[in-house]
Design a protein around this motif. Structure first.
Motif, PDB file in Angstrom:
ATOM      1  N   ASP A  72       0.896  -1.226   0.153  1.00 35.46           N
ATOM      2  CA  ASP A  72       0.019  -0.152  -0.075  1.00 35.46           C
ATOM      3  C   ASP A  72       0.694   1.365  -0.039  1.00 35.46           C
ATOM      4  O   ASP A  72       0.508   2.415  -0.703  1.00 35.46           O
ATOM      5  CB  ASP A  72      -0.814   0.010   1.321  1.00 35.46           C
ATOM      6  N   VAL A  73       1.937   1.254   0.806  1.00 31.95           N
ATOM      7  CA  VAL A  73       2.870   2.291   0.876  1.00 31.95           C
ATOM      8  C   VAL A  73       4.232   1.965   0.848  1.00 31.95           C
ATOM      9  O   VAL A  73       4.582   0.935   1.449  1.00 31.95           O
ATOM     10  CB  VAL A  73       2.588   3.054   2.374  1.00 31.95           C
ATOM     11  N   ARG A  85       1.265   4.234  -3.024  1.00 36.59           N
ATOM     12  CA  ARG A  85       1.761   5.449  -2.820  1.00 36.59           C
ATOM     13  C   ARG A  85       3.476   5.071  -2.365  1.00 36.59           C
ATOM     14  O   ARG A  85       3.602   4.391  -1.574  1.00 36.59           O
ATOM     15  CB  ARG A  85       1.164   6.403  -1.963  1.00 36.59           C
ATOM     16  N   GLY A 141       3.938   6.602 -12.381  1.00 33.09           N
ATOM     17  CA  GLY A 141       3.644   7.490 -11.382  1.00 33.09           C
ATOM     18  C   GLY A 141       2.757   8.541 -11.592  1.00 33.09           C
ATOM     19  O   GLY A 141       2.849   9.196 -12.719  1.00 33.09           O
ATOM     20  N   LEU A 184       6.126   7.314  -0.522  1.00 35.88           N
ATOM     21  CA  LEU A 184       6.271   8.658   0.456  1.00 35.88           C
ATOM     22  C   LEU A 184       7.991   8.800   0.535  1.00 35.88           C
ATOM     23  O   LEU A 184       8.265   7.901   1.247  1.00 35.88           O
ATOM     24  CB  LEU A 184       5.542   8.302   1.651  1.00 35.88           C
ATOM     25  N   GLU A 188       4.828  12.844  -2.290  1.00 37.72           N
ATOM     26  CA  GLU A 188       4.067  11.758  -2.452  1.00 37.72           C
ATOM     27  C   GLU A 188       3.942  11.430  -3.869  1.00 37.72           C
ATOM     28  O   GLU A 188       3.457  12.367  -4.517  1.00 37.72           O
ATOM     29  CB  GLU A 188       2.833  11.988  -1.779  1.00 37.72           C
ATOM     30  N   ILE A 189       4.064  10.030  -4.286  1.00 42.98           N
ATOM     31  CA  ILE A 189       3.649   9.738  -5.691  1.00 42.98           C
ATOM     32  C   ILE A 189       2.798   8.644  -5.733  1.00 42.98           C
ATOM     33  O   ILE A 189       2.953   7.479  -5.107  1.00 42.98           O
ATOM     34  CB  ILE A 189       4.789   9.469  -6.385  1.00 42.98           C
ATOM     35  N   VAL A 190       1.577   8.763  -6.290  1.00 42.69           N
ATOM     36  CA  VAL A 190       0.611   7.458  -6.489  1.00 42.69           C
ATOM     37  C   VAL A 190       1.191   6.921  -7.502  1.00 42.69           C
ATOM     38  O   VAL A 190       1.029   7.389  -8.700  1.00 42.69           O
ATOM     39  CB  VAL A 190      -0.780   8.059  -6.458  1.00 42.69           C
ATOM     40  N   LYS A 191       1.065   5.496  -7.669  1.00 43.47           N
ATOM     41  CA  LYS A 191       1.283   4.486  -8.662  1.00 43.47           C
ATOM     42  C   LYS A 191      -0.093   4.463  -9.500  1.00 43.47           C
ATOM     43  O   LYS A 191      -0.801   3.998  -8.587  1.00 43.47           O
ATOM     44  CB  LYS A 191       1.907   3.214  -8.296  1.00 43.47           C
ATOM     45  N   GLU A 192      -0.212   4.897 -10.695  1.00 47.16           N
ATOM     46  CA  GLU A 192      -1.279   4.747 -11.337  1.00 47.16           C
ATOM     47  C   GLU A 192      -1.386   3.712 -12.290  1.00 47.16           C
ATOM     48  O   GLU A 192      -2.392   3.251 -12.584  1.00 47.16           O
ATOM     49  CB  GLU A 192      -1.313   6.294 -12.200  1.00 47.16           C
ATOM     50  N   LEU A 237       8.558   2.271  -7.062  1.00 45.84           N
ATOM     51  CA  LEU A 237       6.968   2.198  -7.539  1.00 45.84           C
ATOM     52  C   LEU A 237       6.992   0.840  -8.025  1.00 45.84           C
ATOM     53  O   LEU A 237       5.730   0.447  -7.895  1.00 45.84           O
ATOM     54  CB  LEU A 237       6.933   3.306  -8.783  1.00 45.84           C
TER      55      LEU A 237
END
Length: 246
Positions: free
Chosen positions: A129-130, A155, A180, A157, A201-205, A147
């Protein structure tokens, strides 16, 4: 700082004290913490890492890349016993310290994994999750290592310093190529510590399938004996040595 630490760690403050003691004794002797860091172990390290927990959802799985002395991984495990944390570290002397610390502190939800980040891809620790990292590498390389360990929607962090905004501006295109989303600068512990902890913070898309590197045969020719198109026979890609720390 003691008042702040007590507020952050709550009924696990004594456990945080035990970890601080390990850092300023064994951590210094083994070269994981510099001797000059010992007097400021709380404000510069433990509290600085603990405030990151405000960005992590309850019950999350966490992979801490390049965990070193357990910063932020072990600190997060102390302040948040609901988290499942894997500490990923390639150096034997550091993993030995981490294993001993996890055992001594009784952190049953923490595992220590000796290896680089790319060694962990596809393992039970991946799909987190993180993914966290502190002072490991510039953002482009860090995203490349971290990632792949996150689930889609998970995400990265990354705890950063004063260069965070510049790194975001410089590396956002690379981050996008790696799957990302737009990197976002966050401040943790605002109103509690000064300065607050800076986090990117980078969300994995999306998942990105690595493209094998290597020489390709000239257009119109078949690959020669012992070669496949795009690479050497039996190779994993050409000419790239491992220089990463993660």
């Amino acid at each position: 700082m003691e008042d702040v630490a007590r507020r952050l760690f709550g009924d696990r403050f004594d456990l945080a004290v035990a970890f601080a003691r390990l850092l300023v004794t064994d951590g210094v002797v083994r070269g994981l913490i510099g001797p000059r860091e010992a007097p400021r172990i709380w404000e510069r390290h433990l509290v600085n890492c603990a405030v990151l927990s405000e960005m992590i959802p309850i019950g999350a799985s966490v992979v801490d890349v390049g965990s070193g002395a357990g910063l932020p991984g072990i600190v997060l495990a102390v302040v948040r016993p609901d988290l499942r944390i894997a500490l990923v570290e390639p150096l034997a002397r550091r993993t030995a310290f981490l294993t001993e610390a996890v055992t001594e502190l009784g952190l049953s939800a923490v595992t220590v994994v000796r290896g680089r980040a790319d060694d962990v891809v596809g393992s039970a620790a991946a799909g987190a999750d993180v993914v966290t990292a502190r002072a490991v590498a510039p953002l482009d390389r860090l995203a490349g290592w971290c990632l792949p360990l996150a689930a889609v929607g998970g995400r990265l962090l990354a705890l950063k310093g004063a260069s965070a905004e510049d790194e975001i501006a410089e590396h956002r295109a690379v981050v996008a190529e790696l799957g990302g989303g737009e990197p976002v600068l966050r401040l943790c512990g605002t109103g509690l510590i000064d300065p607050p902890t800076t986090v990117v913070e980078i969300v994995k898309e999306r998942e990105v399938v690595p493209v094998p590197s290597g020489p390709k045969p000239p257009s119109g020719r078949a690959a020669g004996p012992g070669r496949g198109a795009g690479g050497r026979a039996g190779g994993r890609g050409s000419g790239r040595g491992r220089t990463r720390r993660g």
